[in-house]
Scaffold this motif. Structure first.
Motif, PDB file in Angstrom:
ATOM      1  N   GLY A 112       0.838  -1.282   0.030  1.00  0.00           N
ATOM      2  CA  GLY A 112       0.096   0.088  -0.086  1.00  0.00           C
ATOM      3  C   GLY A 112       0.907   1.188   0.062  1.00  0.00           C
ATOM      4  N   CYS A 113       0.354   2.475   0.298  1.00  0.00           N
ATOM      5  CA  CYS A 113       1.022   3.597   0.114  1.00  0.00           C
ATOM      6  C   CYS A 113      -0.028   4.654   0.854  1.00  0.00           C
ATOM      7  CB  CYS A 113       1.364   3.975  -1.298  1.00  0.00           C
ATOM      8  SG  CYS A 113       2.235   5.413  -1.459  1.00  0.00           S
ATOM      9  N   ALA A 114       0.740   5.436   1.750  1.00  0.00           N
ATOM     10  CA  ALA A 114       0.056   6.575   2.609  1.00  0.00           C
ATOM     11  C   ALA A 114      -0.038   7.925   1.656  1.00  0.00           C
ATOM     12  CB  ALA A 114       0.448   6.799   3.788  1.00  0.00           C
ATOM     13  N   LEU A 115       0.524   8.043   0.496  1.00  0.00           N
ATOM     14  CA  LEU A 115       0.465   9.288   0.164  1.00  0.00           C
ATOM     15  C   LEU A 115      -0.712   9.796  -0.834  1.00  0.00           C
ATOM     16  CD1 LEU A 115       4.393   9.842  -0.520  1.00  0.00           C
ATOM     17  CD2 LEU A 115       2.927  10.149   1.491  1.00  0.00           C
ATOM     18  N   ASP A 116      -1.402   8.681  -1.136  1.00  0.00           N
ATOM     19  CA  ASP A 116      -2.962   8.862  -1.827  1.00  0.00           C
ATOM     20  C   ASP A 116      -2.888   9.693  -3.212  1.00  0.00           C
ATOM     21  OD1 ASP A 116      -5.480   8.601  -1.721  1.00  0.00           O
ATOM     22  OD2 ASP A 116      -5.779  10.089  -0.498  1.00  0.00           O
ATOM     23  N   CYS A 117      -1.999   9.580  -4.067  1.00  0.00           N
ATOM     24  CA  CYS A 117      -2.129  10.272  -5.247  1.00  0.00           C
ATOM     25  C   CYS A 117      -3.276   9.843  -5.979  1.00  0.00           C
ATOM     26  CB  CYS A 117      -0.939   9.913  -6.178  1.00  0.00           C
ATOM     27  SG  CYS A 117       0.579  10.460  -5.327  1.00  0.00           S
ATOM     28  N   ALA A 118      -4.082  10.952  -6.653  1.00  0.00           N
ATOM     29  CA  ALA A 118      -5.482  10.935  -6.971  1.00  0.00           C
ATOM     30  C   ALA A 118      -5.679   9.686  -8.160  1.00  0.00           C
ATOM     31  CB  ALA A 118      -5.840  12.221  -7.453  1.00  0.00           C
ATOM     32  N   PHE A 119      -4.498   9.593  -8.894  1.00  0.00           N
ATOM     33  CA  PHE A 119      -4.643   8.687 -10.037  1.00  0.00           C
ATOM     34  C   PHE A 119      -3.969   7.290  -9.682  1.00  0.00           C
ATOM     35  CE2 PHE A 119      -1.018  11.195  -9.878  1.00  0.00           C
ATOM     36  CZ  PHE A 119       0.162  10.330  -9.919  1.00  0.00           C
ATOM     37  N   CYS A 120      -3.715   6.784  -8.536  1.00  0.00           N
ATOM     38  CA  CYS A 120      -2.759   5.618  -8.171  1.00  0.00           C
ATOM     39  C   CYS A 120      -3.569   4.555  -7.528  1.00  0.00           C
ATOM     40  CB  CYS A 120      -1.450   6.147  -7.554  1.00  0.00           C
ATOM     41  SG  CYS A 120      -0.704   4.539  -7.002  1.00  0.00           S
ATOM     42  N   SER A 121      -3.695   3.586  -7.901  1.00  0.00           N
ATOM     43  CA  SER A 121      -4.612   2.420  -7.371  1.00  0.00           C
ATOM     44  C   SER A 121      -3.819   1.959  -5.958  1.00  0.00           C
ATOM     45  CB  SER A 121      -4.861   1.273  -8.403  1.00  0.00           C
ATOM     46  OG  SER A 121      -3.665   0.599  -8.480  1.00  0.00           O
ATOM     47  N   THR A 122      -2.534   2.040  -5.890  1.00  0.00           N
ATOM     48  CA  THR A 122      -1.965   1.687  -4.755  1.00  0.00           C
ATOM     49  C   THR A 122      -2.299   2.609  -3.545  1.00  0.00           C
ATOM     50  OG1 THR A 122      -0.051   0.971  -5.853  1.00  0.00           O
ATOM     51  CG2 THR A 122       0.489   1.326  -3.395  1.00  0.00           C
ATOM     52  N   GLY A 123      -2.362   4.052  -4.036  1.00  0.00           N
ATOM     53  CA  GLY A 123      -2.836   5.009  -3.186  1.00  0.00           C
ATOM     54  C   GLY A 123      -4.365   4.893  -2.519  1.00  0.00           C
ATOM     55  N   LYS A 124      -5.221   4.410  -3.437  1.00  0.00           N
ATOM     56  CA  LYS A 124      -6.330   4.012  -3.231  1.00  0.00           C
ATOM     57  C   LYS A 124      -6.521   2.917  -2.273  1.00  0.00           C
ATOM     58  CE  LYS A 124      -9.144   6.654  -6.097  1.00  0.00           C
ATOM     59  NZ  LYS A 124      -8.620   8.138  -6.028  1.00  0.00           N
ATOM     60  N   THR A 206      10.161   8.594  -6.784  1.00  0.00           N
ATOM     61  CA  THR A 206       9.793   9.056  -5.625  1.00  0.00           C
ATOM     62  C   THR A 206       8.589  10.153  -6.064  1.00  0.00           C
ATOM     63  OG1 THR A 206       9.921  10.581  -3.596  1.00  0.00           O
ATOM     64  CG2 THR A 206      11.501  11.071  -5.230  1.00  0.00           C
ATOM     65  N   SER A 207       7.579  10.433  -5.132  1.00  0.00           N
ATOM     66  CA  SER A 207       6.646  11.348  -5.493  1.00  0.00           C
ATOM     67  C   SER A 207       7.044  12.621  -5.147  1.00  0.00           C
ATOM     68  CB  SER A 207       5.436  11.110  -4.695  1.00  0.00           C
ATOM     69  OG  SER A 207       5.682  10.761  -3.439  1.00  0.00           O
ATOM     70  N   GLY A 208       8.453  12.923  -4.463  1.00  0.00           N
ATOM     71  CA  GLY A 208       8.904  13.913  -4.105  1.00  0.00           C
ATOM     72  C   GLY A 208       9.086  14.404  -2.724  1.00  0.00           C
TER      73      GLY A 208
HETATM   74 FE1  SF4 Z   1       2.211   6.148  -3.377  1.00  0.00          FE
HETATM   75 FE2  SF4 Z   1       3.684   6.699  -5.628  1.00  0.00          FE
HETATM   76 FE3  SF4 Z   1       1.025   5.523  -5.756  1.00  0.00          FE
HETATM   77 FE4  SF4 Z   1       1.664   8.327  -5.351  1.00  0.00          FE
HETATM   78  S1  SF4 Z   1       2.068   7.271  -7.109  1.00  0.00           S
HETATM   79  S2  SF4 Z   1       0.199   6.912  -4.029  1.00  0.00           S
HETATM   80  S3  SF4 Z   1       3.340   7.930  -4.058  1.00  0.00           S
HETATM   81  S4  SF4 Z   1       2.725   4.576  -4.827  1.00  0.00           S
END
Ligand code: SF4
Ligand code: SAH
Length: 382
Positions: A112-124, A206-208
């Motif tokens: 998973g990922c805590a950063l919650d980018c709007a277009f990313c299924s991992t973030g969701k 990295t997302s930055g």
């Molecule tokens: Fe996380 Fe990268 Fe997905 Fe953003 S794009 S939610 S940083 S995995």
């Protein structure tokens, strides 16, 4: 029990001291063990034949070699191969992308990922947990071994044929949010006694996370990709929410600082093409101004849709027109080929469906067990 896959060379040397090895030989033991683990890729201490039997017995009493377990192994029509690994409460995956001149393994850093980018299924999917060093390097060990087995090769020699020539940390998770586990895994990728990859062929995406970009430059500089996705703070705040903490200006400054340490003389900016959102001529113009502030190359990523996503992919001709504007301004701009989408192995498709799939796999397994039982009932009663 210490999992030896968790340890880079200095930690392995320290571990040998702890279990009573002579100070004069701990370094050599660490190197020998790394070779067994990551080049010969053994899973059993008894195979480590250049280590004295007594030392192997002490090792076996204090340590183990615990590999990942793959719960699915699929190959797409284009040769892209994806493994789904069980990491307890959830699953992560690694994707191998064969090309003519290289083989790239894309690996995960977090479940998973805590950063919650709007277009990313991992973030969701939200954040589940950080992977350990053993689970990160374990993806490379597993894939390398599986790919070699297919080629009829056992083990890894630095001058021999290698299926994996490049590693990108572009799977699930934000690697710099898990930097303490990621750095020793990177060190193992680079170590000549382990995978011996060149720094230029190992990429962290990295997302930055600005402070951690600086930290990576000091601890283990490798090639860096930065997920930009928007050329203004107003839009990036929405698409990549970490931008509210580290806005574009600070991010670009961090990229320039990183280049003083990096093995390559450019940063790769990733830019996912979202229909009507960030793919207009004005976005290209703004992006040109940004790209001129950092020695960089731009990689346009066609958006990979997933269930519940709010976005659509930009039409092909719009992506090409966007690329042309940037190229005309002398910004080196490539379009990422979408690979493995028939097995959901493309960027950003990894997680959300995994969760569903894992659940579905469990459901199917349960249903099978039930039908097996029902099949048994008539035969045992009849
Ligand atoms: Fe996380 Fe990268 Fe997905 Fe953003 S794009 S939610 S940083 S995995
Ligand atoms: N967390 C890191 C690395 C993993 S994501 C990062 O964000 O950079 C790897 C790349 O895939 C990133 O550039 C990410 O923005 C992109 N990505 C995420 N979801 C995507 C999607 N649905 N379609 C295309 N690319 C996507």
């Amino acid at each position: 029990m210490q999992n030896l896959l968790e340890l880079n060379q200095p930690s392995l040397a320290a571990f040998f001291s702890q279990i009573g090895e002579k100070p004069s030989s701990v370094k050599m033991r660490a190197k020998q063990t790394l070779k067994w683990l990551h080049q010969s890729q053994v899973s059993d201490f008894s195979a480590m034949t250049d280590i004295a039997k007594a030392t192997r017995d002490v090792l076996a009493a204090h340590a183990e070699i615990r590999d990942l377990t793959a719960i699915r192994d699929s190959t797409a029509s284009d040769g892209t191969r994806k493994w789904l690994f069980d990491v307890g409460s959830s699953a992560v995956d690694a994707v191998f992308i064969p090309e003519d001149d290289r083989g790239t393994l894309c690996i995960s850093s977090q479940a998973g990922c805590a950063l919650d980018c709007a277009f990313c299924s991992t973030g969701k999917q939200g954040f589940n947990r950080n992977l350990s060093t053993a689970e990160i390097i374990g993806q490379l060990r597993y894939a390398d071994r599986a790919l070699k087995a297919d080629m009829g090769i056992v083990g890894r020699t630095l001058d021999g044929v290698q299926p994996v020539t490049n590693v990108v940390m572009m799977g699930m998770g934000e690697p710099l949010a898990n930097i303490d586990a990621v750095v020793p895994a990177l060190e193992l990728m680079l170590d000549d006694n382990a995978y011996g990859l060149s720094r230029r062929r190992v990429t962290v995406s990295t997302s930055g996370m600005v402070p951690q970009i600086d930290e990576l430059s000091k601890r283990c500089p490798v090639a860096l990709a930065v997920s930009l996705h928007a050329p203004t703070d107003a839009l990036r705040d929405v698409l990549v929410p970490i931008n509210k903490r580290y806005p574009i200006k600070e991010l670009l400054a961090a990229c320039n600082r990183y280049l003083n340490h990096a093995p390559r003389d450019f940063i790769t900016f990733e830019y996912v093409m979202l229909d009507g959102v960030n793919d207009q001529p004005e976005h290209a113009e703004a992006l040109i101004k940004i790209a001129r502030q950092v020695p960089s190359k731009l990689n346009l990523i066609p958006f990979n849709p997933f269930p519940q996503s709010d976005f659509k992919k930009s039409p092909r001709d719009r992506i090409l027109a966007f690329q042309r504007r940037l190229s005309d301004a002398d910004i080196v701009t490539t379009i990422r080929k979408t690979r493995g989408d028939d097995i959901d192995a493309a960027c950003g498709q990894l997680a959300g469906q995994i969760k569903d799939r894992t659940r579905r796999t469990i459901q199917i397994a349960q249903r099978r067990a039930v039908s097996d039982n029902t099949a048994l009932v008539p035969s045992s009663t009849g």
